[in-house]
Design an enzyme around this catalytic site. Structure first.
Site, PDB file in Angstrom:
ATOM      1  N   ASP A   1       7.368  22.706 -25.257  1.00 47.67           N
ATOM      2  CA  ASP A   1       7.366  21.331 -24.751  1.00 47.67           C
ATOM      3  C   ASP A   1       8.385  21.231 -23.630  1.00 47.67           C
ATOM      4  OD1 ASP A   1       7.177  18.490 -24.442  1.00 47.67           O
ATOM      5  OD2 ASP A   1       6.635  18.307 -26.550  1.00 47.67           O
TER       6      ASP A   1
ATOM      7  N   LYS B   1       4.187  30.002   5.150  1.00 45.11           N
ATOM      8  CA  LYS B   1       3.340  29.642   4.010  1.00 45.11           C
ATOM      9  C   LYS B   1       1.863  29.674   4.402  1.00 45.11           C
ATOM     10  CE  LYS B   1       6.057  27.446   0.861  1.00 45.11           C
ATOM     11  NZ  LYS B   1       5.504  27.664  -0.356  1.00 45.11           N
TER      12      LYS B   1
ATOM     13  N   HIS C   1      13.370  11.486   4.565  1.00 44.55           N
ATOM     14  CA  HIS C   1      12.748  12.740   4.982  1.00 44.55           C
ATOM     15  C   HIS C   1      12.608  13.723   3.824  1.00 44.55           C
ATOM     16  CE1 HIS C   1      10.724  15.483   7.487  1.00 44.55           C
ATOM     17  NE2 HIS C   1      11.447  16.412   6.884  1.00 44.55           N
TER      18      HIS C   1
ATOM     19  N   GLU D   1      12.198  12.921   0.913  1.00 49.29           N
ATOM     20  CA  GLU D   1      11.130  12.311   0.116  1.00 49.29           C
ATOM     21  C   GLU D   1       9.747  12.814   0.564  1.00 49.29           C
ATOM     22  OE1 GLU D   1      10.724  10.513  -2.506  1.00 49.29           O
ATOM     23  OE2 GLU D   1       8.636   9.884  -2.227  1.00 49.29           O
TER      24      GLU D   1
ATOM     25  N   SER E   1      13.379   6.628 -13.129  1.00 49.80           N
ATOM     26  CA  SER E   1      12.297   7.416 -13.707  1.00 49.80           C
ATOM     27  C   SER E   1      12.229   8.794 -13.054  1.00 49.80           C
ATOM     28  CB  SER E   1      10.973   6.668 -13.523  1.00 49.80           C
ATOM     29  OG  SER E   1       9.891   7.529 -13.686  1.00 49.80           O
ATOM     30  N   SER E   2      12.309   8.828 -11.732  1.00 51.07           N
ATOM     31  CA  SER E   2      12.204  10.106 -11.017  1.00 51.07           C
ATOM     32  C   SER E   2      13.360  11.026 -11.360  1.00 51.07           C
ATOM     33  CB  SER E   2      12.224   9.894  -9.506  1.00 51.07           C
ATOM     34  OG  SER E   2      11.146   9.117  -9.113  1.00 51.07           O
TER      35      SER E   2
ATOM     36  N   HIS F   1       0.843  -1.202   0.000  1.00 45.73           N
ATOM     37  CA  HIS F   1       0.000   0.000   0.000  1.00 45.73           C
ATOM     38  C   HIS F   1       0.878   1.253   0.000  1.00 45.73           C
ATOM     39  CE1 HIS F   1      -2.766   3.116   1.353  1.00 45.73           C
ATOM     40  NE2 HIS F   1      -2.012   3.300   2.420  1.00 45.73           N
TER      41      HIS F   1
ATOM     42  N   THR G   1       7.150  26.753   7.282  1.00 46.87           N
ATOM     43  CA  THR G   1       5.826  26.202   7.010  1.00 46.87           C
ATOM     44  C   THR G   1       4.758  27.176   7.509  1.00 46.87           C
ATOM     45  OG1 THR G   1       6.792  24.024   7.371  1.00 46.87           O
ATOM     46  CG2 THR G   1       4.398  24.130   7.213  1.00 46.87           C
TER      47      THR G   1
ATOM     48  N   ARG H   1       1.560   0.540  15.357  1.00 44.89           N
ATOM     49  CA  ARG H   1       1.261   0.514  13.921  1.00 44.89           C
ATOM     50  C   ARG H   1       1.715  -0.824  13.337  1.00 44.89           C
ATOM     51  NH1 ARG H   1       6.088   4.341  11.297  1.00 44.89           N
ATOM     52  NH2 ARG H   1       5.087   3.829   9.331  1.00 44.89           N
TER      53      ARG H   1
ATOM     54  N   SER I   1      -0.956  27.475  -4.046  1.00 44.38           N
ATOM     55  CA  SER I   1      -0.546  28.868  -4.238  1.00 44.38           C
ATOM     56  C   SER I   1      -1.005  29.417  -5.584  1.00 44.38           C
ATOM     57  CB  SER I   1       0.977  29.000  -4.134  1.00 44.38           C
ATOM     58  OG  SER I   1       1.424  28.539  -2.884  1.00 44.38           O
TER      59      SER I   1
ATOM     60  N   TRP J   1       7.575   0.005   3.975  1.00 35.14           N
ATOM     61  CA  TRP J   1       8.180   0.687   2.831  1.00 35.14           C
ATOM     62  C   TRP J   1       9.590   1.139   3.159  1.00 35.14           C
ATOM     63  CZ3 TRP J   1       9.436   6.006   1.776  1.00 35.14           C
ATOM     64  CH2 TRP J   1       9.292   6.861   2.873  1.00 35.14           C
TER      65      TRP J   1
ATOM     66  N   TYR K   1       9.053  15.596   1.679  1.00 38.66           N
ATOM     67  CA  TYR K   1       8.890  16.958   1.160  1.00 38.66           C
ATOM     68  C   TYR K   1       8.751  16.969  -0.349  1.00 38.66           C
ATOM     69  CZ  TYR K   1       8.728  18.836   5.651  1.00 38.66           C
ATOM     70  OH  TYR K   1       8.278  19.111   6.902  1.00 38.66           O
TER      71      TYR K   1
ATOM     72  N   HIS L   1      15.097  12.342  13.098  1.00 43.69           N
ATOM     73  CA  HIS L   1      13.895  12.400  13.942  1.00 43.69           C
ATOM     74  C   HIS L   1      13.015  11.157  13.728  1.00 43.69           C
ATOM     75  CE1 HIS L   1      11.677  15.025  10.706  1.00 43.69           C
ATOM     76  NE2 HIS L   1      11.588  13.759  10.410  1.00 43.69           N
ATOM     77  N   HIS L   2      13.346  10.359  12.732  1.00 44.60           N
ATOM     78  CA  HIS L   2      12.650   9.082  12.567  1.00 44.60           C
ATOM     79  C   HIS L   2      13.275   7.994  13.423  1.00 44.60           C
ATOM     80  CE1 HIS L   2      10.153  10.388   9.136  1.00 44.60           C
ATOM     81  NE2 HIS L   2      11.171  11.189   8.910  1.00 44.60           N
TER      82      HIS L   2
END
Ligand code: HEM
Ligand SMILES: [Cu+2]
Length: 525
Positions: free
Chosen positions: A106, A331, A253, A255, A169-170, A77, A328, A450, A268, A142, A257, A302-303
């Site tokens: 293009d 914004k 991390h 990622e 790809s990315s 998932h 943040t 979890r 925006s 993941w 963002y 922090h993870h």
């Protein structure tokens, strides 16, 4: 601003038709469409897995699936939603809109663009095929932590290879976006005149280029540990399993963002349109985005507060993490101030954008709570974390994508979508996303872990509420497909500008946007 687009130009170009149009596509609009359709498809594949998870968690005890399969579902998932739905949807929006917004005909590298897309169905075909191999699909989360992930069955090399493919790809997609933005802007469009969606994507592309190779390295080391006798993460051979977590989160991390900055860009664009006021604090929005991107690289641990870290390290990562709340906050303040005393109307894109601002902020606050090191010892690996990241990812990233789709759909198709149904889709989504994820905060605070298929009976009620919310949220998304489908098929004709308050080059071309736009670059004053 001038428009250099002839609608009749389209017919006598060598635009291929039939299946060739898609397989050999080099046109940014066709590729954008394919990305979006792909993302929507995997949103439902990943969504079906979420329904399995919530069905099993509807009641305590084991009802539908065995624990092994449950773990495969949570892992797949997450992989499908992150790499298959949210990221490709953003890339699809970038493909469609970045050239239109900067006045380019293009993307800079159209043939590479074709590869960037077509790698994805291969990667996800491989990954999905592991549901049928011996040992089943990957089931180590993941995050793929060793040593657990090394116990994956035959799926293991498929997992690594498909992650490599997604990364390729990315990276190719990101390079394309950077080059397009840097080299193909219309004359007069200085960097600080670019629409915010373009800015946030430019910064996101750099995050991708910096972060994805780190993931590739980490999983390659897993691969050699498994098959080539290395011991990067094996204490028995002199390695360190914690090192994987450091490398992973140095990617992971940034990622998260990568999955939110383009969302910032979309809202925006939308809020000024429907508030009929220019974006408040444009420059500060750009600087805030850049600061968030920089900070995202210095907070990874922090993870890992609970793995045993020197106190100085814990303090550093706590303060660096909390610092992200500052840009943040800038914004969120600017979005609110843009709306302040604006002449607002509440069409579907605006509803999703406002929903984004409110609900993403809840995710930001729970993130701050998690960033407080001593408090995180209580929350870590509980449902509180699940609630946190789903608030930033579902009413955050996913709502922003939906806002963008409703906002630009008339430009893509030439038709207005059904506004009544769009609003219904918004309200169902907004209500049931909260029914699903809000109770999970309390489950987490009360100690429910979890990634488990069963739980103590004290958690039964909130889990049932959460599951009901999830089923209704999931079903509501069928409405989204229906709305898009009927908008593609027909409907009220869309004007060039579509929305009264819309500004920017994309609104100077006809709706639907013709196959070729801006063959003569427009001038920006
Ligand atoms: C003010 C901003 C934020 C702060 C302070 C923050 C803080 C945190 C912290 C400390 C954790 C780790 C909790 C633990 O495992 O015990 C976490 C997890 C997570 N966050 Fe955030 N976060 C913020 C924003 C975001 C955003 C914008 C996203 C994504 C769009 C995001 C996605 C995630 C994800 C996916 C996880 C779980 C990763 C996993 O373990 O699988 N967060 N966050
Ligand atoms: Cu993080």
């Amino acid at each position: 601003m001038s428009t250099a687009t002839d609608a009749h130009h389209d017919e006598h170009h060598d635009a291929p038709s039939g299946w060739r149009r898609w397989v050999f596509a080099t046109n940014h609009k066709d590729i954008g469409t394919m990305y979006l359709v792909f993302a929507l498809t995997l949103f439902f594949v990943g969504g079906a897995m979420a329904m399995v998870i919530r069905a099993e968690l509807f009641q305590p005890g084991l009802q539908f699936v065995d624990p092994g399969f449950f773990n495969q579902m949570t892992t797949m998932h997450a992989l499908m939603m992150i790499f298959g739905a949210v990221m490709p949807a953003f890339v699809g929006l970038a493909n469609w809109m970045v050239p239109l917004m900067v006045g380019a005909p293009d993307m800079a590298l159209p043939r590479m663009n074709n590869w960037s897309f077509w790698i994805l169905p291969v990667a996800f075909g491989l990954l999905l095929s592991t549901l049928f191999v011996s040992g089943g699909a990957p089931a180590a989360g993941w995050t793929m932590y060793p040593p657990l992930v090394l116990q994956t069955g035959d799926a293991f090399p498929f997992l690594i290879f498909s992650v490599h493919l997604m990364g390729m790809s990315s990276i190719m997609g990101a390079i394309n976006i950077v080059v397009t933005i840097m080299n193909m802007r219309a004359p007069g469009m200085g960097l600080l005149k670019m629409p915010l969606f373009v800015w946030t994507w430019l910064i996101t592309a750099y995050l991708l280029i910096l972060a994805m190779p780190v993931l590739a390295g980490a999983v390659t080391m897993l691969l050699t540990d498994e098959y080539f006798g290395t011991s990067f993460f094996n204490a028995g051979g002199g390695g360190d399993p914690l090192m994987f977590q450091h490398v992973f989160w140095f990617f992971g991390h940034p990622e998260v963002y990568i999955m939110i900055l383009p969302a910032f860009g979309i809202v925006s664009q939308i809020i000024p349109t429907f508030a009929r006021k220019p974006l408040f604090g444009y420059d500060s929005m750009v600087y805030a985005t850049a600061s968030i991107a920089f900070l995202s690289f210095i907070v990874w641990a922090h993870h890992m507060f609970t793995v045993g870290m020197p106190l100085a390290g814990q303090l550093f990562f706590m303060f660096a993490t909390m610092l992200i709340a500052v840009p943040t906050g800038v914004k969120v303040f600017n979005w609110m101030t843009t709306m302040w005393r604006g002449s607002m109307t509440f069409e579907t894109p605006m509803l999703f954008a406002i929903g984004f601002v409110f609900l993403f902020t809840i995710g930001g606050f729970s993130g701050l709570m998690l960033g407080i090191t001593p408090a995180d010892f209580q929350y870590h690996d509980t449902y509180f974390v699940v609630a946190h990241f789903h608030y930033v990812l579902v009413p955050g990233a996913v709502f922003a994508i939906m806002a963008g789709v409703y906002y630009w759909l008339p430009k893509w198709t030439g038709h207005m979508y059904n506004e009544k149904l769009g609003k219904l889709h918004f309200w169902l989504s907004a209500i049931f996303v909260n029914v699903t994820f809000f109770p999970q905060h309390f489950l987490g605070l009360a100690g429910m872990p979890r990634r488990i298929p069963d739980y103590a009976t004290q958690f039964a009620d909130f889990n049932m509420v959460s599951s009901i919310g999830a089923f209704v949220f999931g079903a509501s998304q069928l409405l989204f497909v229906y709305i898009i489908w009927s908008c593609v098929r027909g409907g009220e004709k869309a004007s060039q500008q579509v929305w009264e308050g819309a500004e920017g080059l994309e609104w100077t071309v006809p709706s639907p946007a013709p196959h070729h736009t801006f063959e003569v670059a427009p001038e920006v004053k």
